[in-house]
Every structure is written in C-alpha cells, then in structure tokens.
Design an enzyme around this catalytic site. Sequence first.
Site, PDB file in Angstrom:
ATOM      1  N   ARG A   1      -2.489  -2.008  -3.557  1.00 16.08           N
ATOM      2  CA  ARG A   1      -3.673  -1.173  -3.402  1.00 16.08           C
ATOM      3  C   ARG A   1      -3.558  -0.007  -4.372  1.00 16.08           C
ATOM      4  O   ARG A   1      -2.535   0.684  -4.393  1.00 16.08           O
ATOM      5  CB  ARG A   1      -3.755  -0.640  -1.972  1.00 16.08           C
ATOM      6  CG  ARG A   1      -4.898   0.323  -1.815  1.00 16.08           C
ATOM      7  CD  ARG A   1      -4.899   0.954  -0.450  1.00 16.08           C
ATOM      8  NE  ARG A   1      -6.057   1.807  -0.299  1.00 16.08           N
ATOM      9  CZ  ARG A   1      -6.037   2.986   0.319  1.00 16.08           C
ATOM     10  NH1 ARG A   1      -4.927   3.446   0.840  1.00 16.08           N
ATOM     11  NH2 ARG A   1      -7.126   3.687   0.400  1.00 16.08           N
TER      12      ARG A   1
ATOM     13  N   HIS B   1     -12.592   3.490  -0.266  1.00 12.35           N
ATOM     14  CA  HIS B   1     -12.616   2.486   0.817  1.00 12.35           C
ATOM     15  C   HIS B   1     -13.339   1.210   0.350  1.00 12.35           C
ATOM     16  O   HIS B   1     -13.855   0.457   1.185  1.00 12.35           O
ATOM     17  CB  HIS B   1     -13.373   2.979   2.073  1.00 12.35           C
ATOM     18  CG  HIS B   1     -12.717   4.093   2.827  1.00 12.35           C
ATOM     19  ND1 HIS B   1     -13.445   5.092   3.443  1.00 12.35           N
ATOM     20  CD2 HIS B   1     -11.427   4.371   3.087  1.00 12.35           C
ATOM     21  CE1 HIS B   1     -12.626   5.932   4.053  1.00 12.35           C
ATOM     22  NE2 HIS B   1     -11.375   5.526   3.839  1.00 12.35           N
TER      23      HIS B   1
ATOM     24  N   GLU C   1      -8.227  -4.704   5.190  1.00 10.52           N
ATOM     25  CA  GLU C   1      -8.051  -4.427   3.760  1.00 10.52           C
ATOM     26  C   GLU C   1      -6.896  -5.225   3.171  1.00 10.52           C
ATOM     27  O   GLU C   1      -6.960  -5.656   2.026  1.00 10.52           O
ATOM     28  CB  GLU C   1      -7.834  -2.921   3.563  1.00 10.52           C
ATOM     29  CG  GLU C   1      -9.101  -2.132   3.860  1.00 10.52           C
ATOM     30  CD  GLU C   1      -8.876  -0.627   3.970  1.00 10.52           C
ATOM     31  OE1 GLU C   1      -8.544  -0.163   5.074  1.00 10.52           O
ATOM     32  OE2 GLU C   1      -9.033   0.069   2.974  1.00 10.52           O
TER      33      GLU C   1
ATOM     34  N   ARG D   1     -11.494  16.189   7.024  1.00 13.42           N
ATOM     35  CA  ARG D   1     -12.289  16.595   5.853  1.00 13.42           C
ATOM     36  C   ARG D   1     -13.695  16.978   6.275  1.00 13.42           C
ATOM     37  O   ARG D   1     -14.284  16.344   7.153  1.00 13.42           O
ATOM     38  CB  ARG D   1     -12.389  15.451   4.837  1.00 13.42           C
ATOM     39  CG  ARG D   1     -11.071  15.045   4.239  1.00 13.42           C
ATOM     40  CD  ARG D   1     -11.292  14.018   3.114  1.00 13.42           C
ATOM     41  NE  ARG D   1     -10.045  13.390   2.756  1.00 13.42           N
ATOM     42  CZ  ARG D   1      -9.813  12.075   2.844  1.00 13.42           C
ATOM     43  NH1 ARG D   1     -10.756  11.251   3.255  1.00 13.42           N
ATOM     44  NH2 ARG D   1      -8.642  11.595   2.513  1.00 13.42           N
TER      45      ARG D   1
ATOM     46  N   ASN E   1       0.880  -1.168   0.000  1.00 13.08           N
ATOM     47  CA  ASN E   1       0.000   0.000   0.000  1.00 13.08           C
ATOM     48  C   ASN E   1       0.916   1.215   0.000  1.00 13.08           C
ATOM     49  O   ASN E   1       1.440   1.608   1.049  1.00 13.08           O
ATOM     50  CB  ASN E   1      -0.885  -0.055   1.256  1.00 13.08           C
ATOM     51  CG  ASN E   1      -1.857   1.102   1.337  1.00 13.08           C
ATOM     52  OD1 ASN E   1      -1.777   2.056   0.550  1.00 13.08           O
ATOM     53  ND2 ASN E   1      -2.758   1.046   2.286  1.00 13.08           N
TER      54      ASN E   1
END
Length: 403
Positions: free
Chosen positions: A96, A185, A389, A246, A12
């Site tokens: 990823r 996601h 993940e 965010r 990743n």
Amino acid sequence: MTAEPTRVLVLNSGSSSVKYQLLDMVENRRLAVGLVERIGEETSRLVHTPLATGGERRVHEGPMADHDAALKAVAAELAADGLGLDSPRLAAIGHRVVHGGLRFTEPTVIDEAVLAEIERLVPVAPLHNPANLTGIRTARALRPDLPQIAVFDTAFHTTMPEHAARYAIDVATADAHRIRRYGFHGTSHAYVSRRTARLLGKDPSEVNVIVLHLGNGASASAVAGGRCVDTSMGLTPLEGLVMGTRSGDIDPAVTFHLKRVAGMSADEIDELLNKKSGLVGLCGDNDMREIRRRIDEGDEAAALAFDIYIHRLKKYLGAYTAVLGRVDAVAFTAGVGENAAPVRAAAMAGLEGLGMAVDADRNAVRSDAPRLISPDGSPVAVAVVPTDEELEIAQQTYALVTA
Ligand code: AMP
C-alpha cells in the site's frame, strides 16, 4: 494442491507499524494475517494469526529497532508456518502506498525510477510516503528477485475531472507546488463501489454510487459508472468529513487566525487540525461506540459532536447527489459505516426527498456480509458493504503479475 506461485503478501507499512496479510489468490483464502506495532520502541509487539494451519494467535513483545527488524520477525513467523518468504509459491508482494500523485493511476511494478517518484511525492505526503518507502526497501532487500507492486491510495481518484480536482487558487502557485485535490482511501472506494454494483446485480459501469468510508479517517466519493468523479479528501486527508481526530472542511482563514491571533506555529496548527479536532476535539472521544454510550447517558457534548458529524455527512450526500445527477446506491463502509447503525439512520433521516431511506429492522442487523438496508422499492439502494483493502491490493497485485 498446485505448486504454482499463487500467493501474494500484502504489506501496509506505517511510520511505526506494519500490517500484513498473506493470501492465496487461486484457493481464494487468507493464509496468515498480522500486525507489528510500536516499531523503534522498547515495547514493539507482533501479533500473528496463522489462519492456514488453524493455529493459535501468537504474540511477541520486545524491542524491534526498525522496519528491517520488524519484517524479519514477520518472515520468521511465516516461515514457522511453512509460509516463508523464500517459498516459490509467493508470486509477489503488494505494497500500500498512500500518495501516487498524478503519475500513478494504476498498480505499478516497483523499480528504482518508481521509488524515486514516490520519494519525490514526500512533500505532499510527509507522514505516509516515507513509511511506505521504508517498507518497500526492506521487503526488496529480503526478496530482490520477487516482483513488488505499489498500489496507490490516490489512484482510483485520478479519474476526477479537473473541475473537481482543482482548487480555485492562483494556477501558477498551485502548479508550482502540486497543490490539487488528490483524494485518499481510493483502494477502499474502488472495492466498495464495485462490490455494491455486484450486490445490485449490475456491472459497475451501469451504476452511480456514493461511497461513505467512515472509519477513524473518513471520506466520501461520488463514483459514476465505476469511475470516481469527486471525493471529499483533498491535497491531504484533512479535507472533507468530520473524522475521529481531523476537522474536515473549515474556512482556510481559521489557520491564519490561529497563527496571527493565537500565535500558533504551522506545526501546531497542523497537529490541532489533524490530531486534536474532529470528534475527539469536540467531545474528547473519537470512538463512535463511546460517543453513543455517552449520548445515551444524556451527555450534551457527545450529542453535539454526533450532530456535527451527521450534518457534514448529509451535506456531502446532497452535494454528491447533485454531482452525479442520478444516484443508484449509497454504500456505508469502514469501522463506523459497517458497525454504527445509529450513524446510518441519522445520516439518512429526512433524505426521502433524495430517494434515500433506511429500513429500521434491516439497519439493525449485524453481519459481515454486504447487505441492503433500504426498504424494498426505494429509489436509491442504501447498502452496508464491508471494505477489504488488503484483498483489493492482493487482487490488483496478482492481476498485474499474471497479466
Ligand atoms: P477504522 O478506521 O475503519 O478501523 O474504524 C475505526 C472506528 O470505527 C473506531 O474509532 C470506532 O469509532 C468505529 N467503530 C468500530 N466498531 C464500532 C461499533 N461496533 N460501533 C460503532 N463504531 C464502531
């Protein structure tokens, strides 16, 4: 022990970091995990945990100029444990990749054409895809003979119907600039929605699940019979829930206002909404542990930030209940969703009319295992399902190379 290629390295790659895990897909275990941070700086740092040998965590500090240097350092660590990248046991490397656009709906074997397409998507993922590409190119140079698989964060959301994926803006403009809701996601939403079905003893095709991935980034998805039908992030990960830094949903006119009235540039507004908003913008902290501690001490800014965060979550729970028509389960996951019982309790409070409730004792239990936190007989099962993940990327990668 088998000598077959049963291992997958998951990478990743971020702009200044690489997270990695080496897994054995037949023995069903993790052999090594690690992280390189601050690539390109004087203070680069590699933390490697050799799970297979049960050895101590090893930390290396010192400059690593680029991803090439970082991956070579990772390869050296793995080799020191007898798990080198030259091993015939390594079946593939799974990467990823954040943005796969509309083209990549499945894990994909990487070749030059795939690299070119990921590159073409850089304008819609300027922060992530370049870093992912660097990681892929570096890994390919190290093992050019090995299958390298891209697993896309957007792929799970490509099943969204057009009425959920399109913004109501001029179609020609949207199409010219590939403006639509892609969602992110996805690897986590896929894993958690399937794991939730299993927790209920059902096949994913039989259940409708709302997944709340609440980490520093946060997103919700509505999954009907195993297929994503809506998700809260859009063209970029900025849309939707209130996140650590965010804003999530705002009136788009806020941006024109900031430009015209506050004289801010597009880059400044981008930074404001992505890095200085959300929980950190509201109260100065983005860590839910710290926010809860401050609330306990009577801090009003922290309390208001928490209430805004929860209010947005409830709005999405209501919206996705309507989108799905029937909800079998709500699953909380990621750093906040897995660990913050007060967030789960507050998000569910007053939703009995939607069939949703949590049992206080069950909600208070801390565990790494997927578990139900709703009362027995509740119309909607409420669950905590830790996401994984890396495992999902490894499984998709291994499935593709052994197909
Ligand atoms: P993630 O992005 O999934 O790694 O989630 C990171 C976030 O999870 C942190 O910023 C915290 O807000 C939150 N978090 C992690 N551990 C806890 C905890 N024990 N209690 C509350 N929040 C937590």
